[in-house]
Motif scaffolding. Structure first.
Motif, PDB file in Angstrom:
ATOM      1  N   GLN A 117      36.632  47.808  53.322  1.00 42.90           N
ATOM      2  CA  GLN A 117      38.036  47.695  52.936  1.00 42.90           C
ATOM      3  C   GLN A 117      38.546  49.075  52.553  1.00 42.90           C
ATOM      4  OE1 GLN A 117      38.802  45.044  49.618  1.00 42.90           O
ATOM      5  NE2 GLN A 117      40.911  44.691  50.255  1.00 42.90           N
TER       6      GLN A 117
ATOM      7  N   TYR B 204      31.436  44.066  55.146  1.00 37.42           N
ATOM      8  CA  TYR B 204      32.842  44.350  55.384  1.00 37.42           C
ATOM      9  C   TYR B 204      33.184  45.707  54.783  1.00 37.42           C
ATOM     10  CZ  TYR B 204      33.447  39.393  56.475  1.00 37.42           C
ATOM     11  OH  TYR B 204      33.352  38.149  57.038  1.00 37.42           O
TER      12      TYR B 204
ATOM     13  N   GLN C 206      27.071  41.136  61.153  1.00 38.16           N
ATOM     14  CA  GLN C 206      26.384  39.996  60.566  1.00 38.16           C
ATOM     15  C   GLN C 206      24.902  40.103  60.884  1.00 38.16           C
ATOM     16  OE1 GLN C 206      27.703  35.671  60.448  1.00 38.16           O
ATOM     17  NE2 GLN C 206      26.248  35.569  62.154  1.00 38.16           N
TER      18      GLN C 206
ATOM     19  N   SER D 237      21.531  32.285  54.432  1.00 38.84           N
ATOM     20  CA  SER D 237      21.388  31.954  55.852  1.00 38.84           C
ATOM     21  C   SER D 237      21.780  33.152  56.713  1.00 38.84           C
ATOM     22  CB  SER D 237      22.257  30.750  56.213  1.00 38.84           C
ATOM     23  OG  SER D 237      23.612  31.023  55.908  1.00 38.84           O
TER      24      SER D 237
ATOM     25  N   PHE E 274      31.147  36.988  47.995  1.00 37.80           N
ATOM     26  CA  PHE E 274      31.202  38.433  48.154  1.00 37.80           C
ATOM     27  C   PHE E 274      30.589  39.136  46.947  1.00 37.80           C
ATOM     28  CE2 PHE E 274      33.893  39.720  51.765  1.00 37.80           C
ATOM     29  CZ  PHE E 274      34.283  38.477  52.224  1.00 37.80           C
ATOM     30  N   GLY E 275      29.944  40.253  47.206  1.00 39.43           N
ATOM     31  CA  GLY E 275      29.552  41.131  46.126  1.00 39.43           C
ATOM     32  C   GLY E 275      30.787  41.842  45.589  1.00 39.43           C
TER      33      GLY E 275
ATOM     34  N   PHE F 205      31.661  45.843  51.148  1.00 43.63           N
ATOM     35  CA  PHE F 205      31.272  44.566  50.562  1.00 43.63           C
ATOM     36  C   PHE F 205      30.201  43.895  51.406  1.00 43.63           C
ATOM     37  CE2 PHE F 205      34.522  44.116  47.376  1.00 43.63           C
ATOM     38  CZ  PHE F 205      35.650  44.748  47.881  1.00 43.63           C
TER      39      PHE F 205
ATOM     40  N   GLN G 281      26.843  39.224  55.757  1.00 47.97           N
ATOM     41  CA  GLN G 281      27.851  39.975  56.482  1.00 47.97           C
ATOM     42  C   GLN G 281      28.274  41.173  55.644  1.00 47.97           C
ATOM     43  OE1 GLN G 281      31.031  37.291  57.528  1.00 47.97           O
ATOM     44  NE2 GLN G 281      29.700  35.964  58.730  1.00 47.97           N
TER      45      GLN G 281
ATOM     46  N   HIS H 165      42.795  45.506  53.916  1.00 48.42           N
ATOM     47  CA  HIS H 165      42.091  44.248  53.782  1.00 48.42           C
ATOM     48  C   HIS H 165      40.682  44.406  54.335  1.00 48.42           C
ATOM     49  CE1 HIS H 165      43.992  44.291  57.784  1.00 48.42           C
ATOM     50  NE2 HIS H 165      42.927  43.637  58.183  1.00 48.42           N
ATOM     51  N   PRO H 166      39.762  43.510  53.946  1.00 49.30           N
ATOM     52  CA  PRO H 166      38.385  43.633  54.448  1.00 49.30           C
ATOM     53  C   PRO H 166      38.325  43.514  55.964  1.00 49.30           C
ATOM     54  CG  PRO H 166      38.493  42.135  52.577  1.00 49.30           C
ATOM     55  CD  PRO H 166      39.905  42.403  52.991  1.00 49.30           C
TER      56      PRO H 166
ATOM     57  N   PHE I 119      35.584  43.131  59.117  1.00 46.62           N
ATOM     58  CA  PHE I 119      34.206  42.756  59.430  1.00 46.62           C
ATOM     59  C   PHE I 119      33.483  43.897  60.132  1.00 46.62           C
ATOM     60  CE2 PHE I 119      30.797  39.955  60.537  1.00 46.62           C
ATOM     61  CZ  PHE I 119      30.408  40.298  61.816  1.00 46.62           C
TER      62      PHE I 119
ATOM     63  N   ASN J 245      29.439  25.867  51.294  1.00 46.76           N
ATOM     64  CA  ASN J 245      30.062  26.362  52.523  1.00 46.76           C
ATOM     65  C   ASN J 245      31.073  27.460  52.231  1.00 46.76           C
ATOM     66  OD1 ASN J 245      30.080  26.255  55.329  1.00 46.76           O
ATOM     67  ND2 ASN J 245      31.969  25.097  55.365  1.00 46.76           N
ATOM     68  N   ASP J 246      30.918  28.119  51.099  1.00 48.65           N
ATOM     69  CA  ASP J 246      31.807  29.215  50.761  1.00 48.65           C
ATOM     70  C   ASP J 246      31.090  30.527  51.033  1.00 48.65           C
ATOM     71  OD1 ASP J 246      31.194  29.634  47.205  1.00 48.65           O
ATOM     72  OD2 ASP J 246      29.909  28.816  48.784  1.00 48.65           O
ATOM     73  N   MET J 247      31.867  31.556  51.132  1.00 50.37           N
ATOM     74  CA  MET J 247      31.293  32.875  51.328  1.00 50.37           C
ATOM     75  C   MET J 247      31.394  33.636  50.015  1.00 50.37           C
ATOM     76  SD  MET J 247      32.036  35.743  54.190  1.00 50.37           S
ATOM     77  CE  MET J 247      30.959  34.927  55.336  1.00 50.37           C
TER      78      MET J 247
ATOM     79  N   HIS K 202      26.727  33.329  52.777  1.00 44.16           N
ATOM     80  CA  HIS K 202      27.176  31.948  52.657  1.00 44.16           C
ATOM     81  C   HIS K 202      26.397  31.222  51.580  1.00 44.16           C
ATOM     82  CE1 HIS K 202      29.448  32.377  56.394  1.00 44.16           C
ATOM     83  NE2 HIS K 202      30.159  31.391  55.900  1.00 44.16           N
TER      84      HIS K 202
END
Lengths: 110, 110
Positions: free
Chosen positions: A37, A35, A48, A30, A100-101, A88, A33, A42-43, A45, A96-98, A92
């Protein structure tokens, strides 16, 4: 389940060279995004993308979302030492989880 | 405005123990997500909470649980710790689908 794959795993470039990382999903996303790091951090943003075929630019960074919404890329023009870090992509999934590669770790030699 | 805060920053536990990690989201953000990041890999989704309700759950065992409080802060609990639980645990708050990560809690299980 949905898998998000990213290549390459590592990329070492000379300062001033270009860099590209690619992201592929096993299912239609859908949105995607990106990111960044930094080592020990930390990642953070970056951007999107939502629309099929979308292209967005942030200074030397160009982000693309594929027509089928299953792949994406991040291209950095003329890398600088400040670009060092792991990039990264994340999309989604069904739960409803994201997802990550695994990330592309960029090192830049001055 | 303060960003996402997490406590503690570092933690050392032994196998079989229990741990509670805490997260305070950005003011006004009602959604909190938890991720586990093992060294060299991308963040793996554990839970998402929105308005105190669980909205998503990743592929983690029942030893992992979480909750969100009326002020939108959150706790992640891990029981019966295993060596493989050693990782950086990241909390992210969001408004919409943009996630803002906290600095993480680095957990070492001996």
């Amino acid at each position: 389940g949905q898998q998000v794959m990213q290549i390459p795993q590592y990329q070492h470039v000379q300062e001033g060279e270009d860099f590209t990382t690619y992201c592929n999903s096993s299912t239609t996303l859908s949105n995607i995004q990106w990111y960044k790091q930094r080592p020990g951090g930390h990642p953070v943003f970056l951007i999107q993308l939502v629309k099929s075929g979308e292209v967005k630019k942030q200074k030397r960074l160009t982000f693309q979302f594929g027509e089928a919404k299953k792949n994406s890329s991040l291209h950095i023009t003329a890398t600088q030492t400040t670009d060092v870090g792991t990039y990264f992509c994340a999309g989604h999934g069904d739960n409803n989880d994201m997802r990550f590669g695994a990330g592309t770790r960029l090192t830049v030699k001055p | 405005d303060a960003g996402v805060t997490q406590s503690p920053t570092h933690l050392i536990k032994t196998r079989g123990q229990h741990v509670t990690l805490r997260c305070s989201p950005i003011s006004g953000h009602k959604s909190v997500s938890w991720y586990q990041q093992v060294l060299g890999q991308g963040p793996q989704f554990i839970f998402q909470y929105y308005e105190k309700e669980e909205r998503g759950r990743g592929n983690f065992p029942d030893r992992f649980s979480a909750r969100q409080f009326p002020n939108y802060s959150s706790e992640l609990n891990v029981n019966a710790l295993l060596l493989g639980d050693s990782a950086l645990y990241l909390c992210a708050s969001s408004q919409g689908r943009t996630q803002y990560f906290g600095p993480g809690t680095r957990l070492l299980v001996l």
